[in-house]
Scaffold this active site. Structure first.
Site, mmCIF file in Angstrom:
data_model
loop_
_atom_site.group_PDB
_atom_site.id
_atom_site.type_symbol
_atom_site.label_atom_id
_atom_site.label_comp_id
_atom_site.label_asym_id
_atom_site.label_seq_id
_atom_site.Cartn_x
_atom_site.Cartn_y
_atom_site.Cartn_z
ATOM 1 N N TYR A 73 0.827 -1.221 0.000
ATOM 2 C CA TYR A 73 0.000 0.000 0.000
ATOM 3 C C TYR A 73 0.856 1.264 0.000
ATOM 4 O O TYR A 73 0.373 2.353 0.318
ATOM 5 C CB TYR A 73 -0.941 -0.012 1.226
ATOM 6 N N SER A 74 2.126 1.112 -0.373
ATOM 7 C CA SER A 74 3.070 2.227 -0.236
ATOM 8 C C SER A 74 2.796 3.373 -1.228
ATOM 9 O O SER A 74 2.815 3.168 -2.448
ATOM 10 C CB SER A 74 4.487 1.676 -0.460
ATOM 11 N N ASN A 75 2.593 4.565 -0.674
ATOM 12 C CA ASN A 75 2.458 5.749 -1.545
ATOM 13 C C ASN A 75 3.764 6.019 -2.278
ATOM 14 O O ASN A 75 3.765 6.572 -3.377
ATOM 15 C CB ASN A 75 2.095 6.982 -0.715
#
Ligand code: PLP
Length: 312
Positions: A73-75
């Protein structure tokens, strides 16, 4: 057609919005939000500041590829893939969780979009992923991908910290008399950049709201990245608020959700559900517990992250 890095992009700007509310008036404070969720169409918020000098360094080193690390889920993974697409780099992401390898039906929106933006995804077991900062692991990766400029997880390095200089100058210009600046903390690079470049003033406090549990271990990193020691009689002084992270990273709690819902419905500004929600919650808790004196001029830094919100 890939863009080139132009001076215009280096000074990308976003509005400073005044937030008017009886709650703030009752406490005698003024509040603004620096809307960096609006600073770039795809490389949003703090990610733009963290990447811009790294993109230039990669170009200067003749590298054709950006290689980095992150969770599903890393931006930062999303932003690196978008930056590669926009500025003509190949991108490679080493992703935590080998259970996702070959299972795109289980991938997050973040991973699917990163792949659509051309990122080549490799999945690592959790134990291998933990090696990502070790020099022999990085040496092996550099040998395997000699064309790659390697960015650490979250994109935090000295070049990233340097990227907050123009942001700090813009905040100074847009809201010269601020006394309190709130920002969300993951790796601490954003907080370090804001601390490093804030104009010294004994009335100023920069408050980082940790989004993960037991975040005190970040303090030495932030000290070394910013060059400003913790709790010193230095101005501006900075603090890491570790009590507003809820159950842990990526997890929320009813009081955090209520604060997010209240803020979004009062001001019609979307927050993300990992970082800026806790930053706003932390601010409201500090206000309600009387730790923001009357007369405070508070800037809330919206560091983006909206790509990760559930899609409707
Ligand atoms: C939207 C958003 N805000 C804040 C942060 C925290 O930034 P930093 O890792 O520099 O502390 C992140 C994480 O990288 C993020 O994605």
């Amino acid at each position: 057609m890939p863009h080139t890095l132009t001076p215009d992009y280096r000074t990308n700007d976003s509005p400073m919005m005044a937030l008017e509310h009886p709650l703030f008036a009752d406490h005698g404070i003024k509040v603004w939000m620096k809307r960096d969720d609006l600073n770039h169409p795809t490389i949003q918020g703090n990610k733009w500041h963290k990447l811009k000098h790294n993109l230039e360094a990669a170009k200067a080193a003749g590298k054709s590829t950006l290689l980095t690390f992150g969770g599903a889920y890393s931006n930062h993974i999303a932003a690196t893939a978008a930056a590669g697409q926009a500025y003509g780099f190949q991108t490679i992401g080493y992703i935590r969780g080998d259970e996702l390898a070959g299972r795109p039906e289980r991938w997050s929106h973040t991973l699917l979009t990163a792949q659509q933006n051309g990122m080549q995804l490799h999945f690592l077991s959790r134990s291998d992923y933990r090696l990502k900062t070790q020099s022999d692991f990085l040496d092996t990766l550099s040998a395997k991908h000699s064309e790659a400029y390697i960015l650490p997880e979250g994109g935090t390095n000295q070049a990233a910290v340097q990227g907050f200089k123009t942001l700090s100058q813009t905040i100074e210009f847009q809201c010269p008399n601020w006394t309190h600046l709130f920002t969300a903390v993951g790796t601490g690079g954003t907080l370090a950049g804001l601390v490093k470049f804030a104009t010294p003033n004994p009335q100023r406090h920069i408050l980082g709201v940790a989004s993960l549990k037991q975040a005190d271990y970040l303090i030495p990193d932030i000290e070394s990245l910013s060059g400003v020691s913790y709790n010193a009689a230095h101005s501006p002084n900075w603090r890491l608020l570790t009590e507003y992270c809820g159950p842990g990273y990526g997890q929320t709690a009813p009081d955090i959700e209520a604060a997010q819902h209240w803020f979004e419905s009062q001001f019609h500004i979307p927050l993300d559900s990992v970082y800026t929600n806790k930053m706003v919650y932390g601010f409201l808790q500090e206000l309600q517990s009387g730790r923001l004196p009357s007369g405070s001029k508070v800037v809330l830094y919206h560091s983006g992250g909206l790509q990760g919100n559930p899609k409707t």
